[in-house]
Design a protein around this motif. Structure first.
Motif, PDB file in Angstrom:
ATOM      1  N   GLU A   6      22.087 114.802  23.428  1.00 48.42           N
ATOM      2  CA  GLU A   6      22.361 113.545  24.150  1.00 48.42           C
ATOM      3  C   GLU A   6      21.714 113.579  25.539  1.00 48.42           C
ATOM      4  N   LYS A   7      21.829 114.738  26.183  1.00 46.05           N
ATOM      5  CA  LYS A   7      21.238 114.907  27.526  1.00 46.05           C
ATOM      6  C   LYS A   7      19.707 114.832  27.439  1.00 46.05           C
ATOM      7  N   ALA A   8      19.143 115.523  26.435  1.00 48.92           N
ATOM      8  CA  ALA A   8      17.683 115.598  26.308  1.00 48.92           C
ATOM      9  C   ALA A   8      17.077 114.224  26.055  1.00 48.92           C
ATOM     10  N   LEU A   9      17.784 113.399  25.248  1.00 47.19           N
ATOM     11  CA  LEU A   9      17.226 112.095  24.907  1.00 47.19           C
ATOM     12  C   LEU A   9      17.210 111.147  26.121  1.00 47.19           C
ATOM     13  N   LYS A  10      17.937 111.521  27.170  1.00 44.29           N
ATOM     14  CA  LYS A  10      17.873 110.713  28.411  1.00 44.29           C
ATOM     15  C   LYS A  10      16.752 111.215  29.322  1.00 44.29           C
ATOM     16  N   MET A  11      16.162 112.359  28.949  1.00 42.85           N
ATOM     17  CA  MET A  11      15.067 112.938  29.738  1.00 42.85           C
ATOM     18  C   MET A  11      13.735 112.509  29.122  1.00 42.85           C
ATOM     19  N   THR A  12      12.633 112.718  29.855  1.00 43.48           N
ATOM     20  CA  THR A  12      11.316 112.481  29.243  1.00 43.48           C
ATOM     21  C   THR A  12      10.882 113.775  28.551  1.00 43.48           C
ATOM     22  N   PRO A  13       9.976 113.678  27.553  1.00 47.16           N
ATOM     23  CA  PRO A  13       9.473 114.899  26.913  1.00 47.16           C
ATOM     24  C   PRO A  13       8.894 115.876  27.940  1.00 47.16           C
TER      25      PRO A  13
END
Ligand code: NAD
Ligand code: SF4
Length: 441
Positions: A31-38
């Motif tokens: 969930e946290k990663a999907l709010k970040m950019t690749p």
């Protein structure tokens, strides 16, 4: 006590299932990663200092940054779960007991790398694990964490599980890709590396199970915090599968600051040598890495304590040191015969050679034949020199590292235990019935 990142919830009943995993904080990293950019995720992985846990220890963030991104060409993540290195069984443990940790790590990594179709290539002999993984995949899909438009972010990702058919060589990343494409698992020449030309000639990242699982705690605690665990370039935690003549074989998570002595003798880990015997030698990183006698295992050539990490285990180079490898920690007590042990490994590599290159195809069975002769009390002093010569001619002259992996154990055994080889030659009758124990030193 070592910090636990991967196995912290391994004891929780039912952790294999989505609901329990989620209750323990599972999928929060996704969930946290999907709010970040690749790009931000890649930066975290780079900062963490994570090194490939399959054996080579190549920096994961650097490998990811090599991934080619040509317009309109799909990219893939392939998880190497073809764990076949003798003495290595840590990935089996992760997949069997914590399948969602791997799936979550794959989803974060796939998002970072731009892979919409990712694969787990699993060792054929792990016949019961694909069902566990597929069940976890279905559970993640039902919860909206996998498949189309994950958590409404527009990111799609499918994960497929492919079983191998029992060939050790298919753990070599390019042989694995050939096999995944439906062909015979012959290693390819590198370069090009898979990051440029991988599965179906598309840019592909191939990473070990443990490396991908480690992405979850990296995102949870941040790369900088992960890098604070461990020492030097051995950051984070490492799974070690310990086996052989020890009291407590099993899979342990260590933070790479403990000494080898502590790992072998403390009750938290191996619990000492079985039946109160003495330690003779150890192969600390799976069968492909050099065997080390007890004195060099516990101390470096400078007399410093040796630590369970990439740098310390390799301290002294091939002359005296060994390697962290895949973390398959095989312990030999005073009664074990190094000649017999080396012969067993040589038989394994001869059997598993794919046969593409001459030094490996011809050299591995030749080494096995000579070792068998010596072990059976039929060898000569010239055979020991011939064995040395053959391994020298294999090392560095083959397409893939299987050749080196077959040569190094033989080289290290002769280098450190030549007197044991000579004892077999000088005492042919005894060699047939007895092992050359530590008492002979
Ligand atoms: P390697 O050093 O050739 O490569 C390591 C990784 O880095 C690969 O993924 C490779 O593609 C990538 N890489 C290296 N240079 C690159 C570049 N310039 N550009 C892009 N990518 C690059 O080692 P390897 O063949 O992957 O692994 C060998 C190790 O595998 C051995 O040391 C052994 O310990 C281990 N091993 C493990 C098992 C197991 O069951 N876990 C089995 C056999 C061997
Ligand atoms: Fe095949 Fe051995 Fe050559 Fe590797 S080194 S490609 S296993 S013959």
């Amino acid at each position: 006590m070592s910090k636990k990142l991967l196995l912290k919830d391994a004891h929780v009943e039912g952790i294999r299932y989505f609901d329990v995993y989620r209750k323990q904080g599972g999928y929060e990293a996704l969930e946290k990663a999907l709010k970040m950019t690749p790009e931000e995720i890649l930066e975290e992985v780079k900062t963490s200092g994570l090194r490939g846990r399959g054996g080579a220890g190549f920096p994961t963030g650097l490998k990811w940054s090599f991934l080619a991104k040509p317009e309109g060409v799909p990219r893939h993540l392939v998880v190497n779960a073809d764990e076949s290195e003798p003495g290595t069984f840590k990935d089996r443990y992760l997949m069997e007991f914590l399948p969602h940790l791997l799936i979550e790590g794959m989803l974060i990594s796939s998002y970072c790398l731009g892979s919409n179709t990712s694969y787990i290539y699993i060792r054929g002999e792990y016949s019961w694990i694909p069902d566990i993984l597929e069940e976890a995949i279905e559970e993640a899909r039902n919860a909206g964490f996998l498949g189309k438009n994950i958590l409404g972010t527009g990111f799609d990702c499918e994960i497929y599980v492919q079983r191998g058919a029992g060939a050790y060589i298919c753990g070599e990343e390019t042989a694995l890709l050939e096999s995944l494409e439906g062909k015979r698992g012959n290693p390819r020449l590198k370069p090009p590396f898979p990051a440029v030309k991988g599965l179906w000639e598309r840019p592909t990242v191939v990473n070990n199970v443990e490396s991908i699982a480690a992405v979850v705690p990296i995102i949870n605690i941040t790369g900088a915090e992960y890098a604070k665990i461990g020492v030097g370039k051995s950051t984070g935690t490492k799974l070690i599968s310990a086996c052989g003549n020890i009291n407590k074989p099993g899979v342990y998570e260590i933070d790479m600051t403990i000494t080898v002595e502590e790992f072998i003798y403390s009750d938290e880990y191996c619990g000492g040598i079985k039946d109160g015997k003495r330690l003779k030698a150890c192969i600390p990183g799976g069968s492909s890495v050099p065997i080390v006698p007890a004195n060099l295992l516990l101390r470096t050539i400078n007399g410093e304590p040796r630590y369970m990490n990439y740098e310390s285990l390799a301290d002294g180079g091939f002359a005296t040191g060994t390697m962290m490898g895949s973390g398959g920690f095989i312990v030999l007590d005073e009664d074990q015969c190094v000649v017999e042990h080396t012969m067993t490994l040589a038989r394994f590599y001869a059997h598993e050679s794919c046969g593409q290159c001459t030094p490996c195809r011809e050299g591995t069975p030749w080494m096995y034949k000579i070792l068998k002769k010596i072990e059976n009390g039929e060898g000569t002093m010239a055979d020991i020199d011939l064995l040395w010569d053959i391994q020298r001619k294999i090392e560095g002259n083959t397409i893939c590292p299987l050749g080196d992996a077959a040569a190094w154990p033989v080289a290290a055994a002769i280098r450190h235990f030549r007197d044991e080889f000579e004892w077999h030659v000088k005492n042919p009758e005894l060699a047939k019935t007895q092992n050359y124990g530590l008492a002979n030193y």
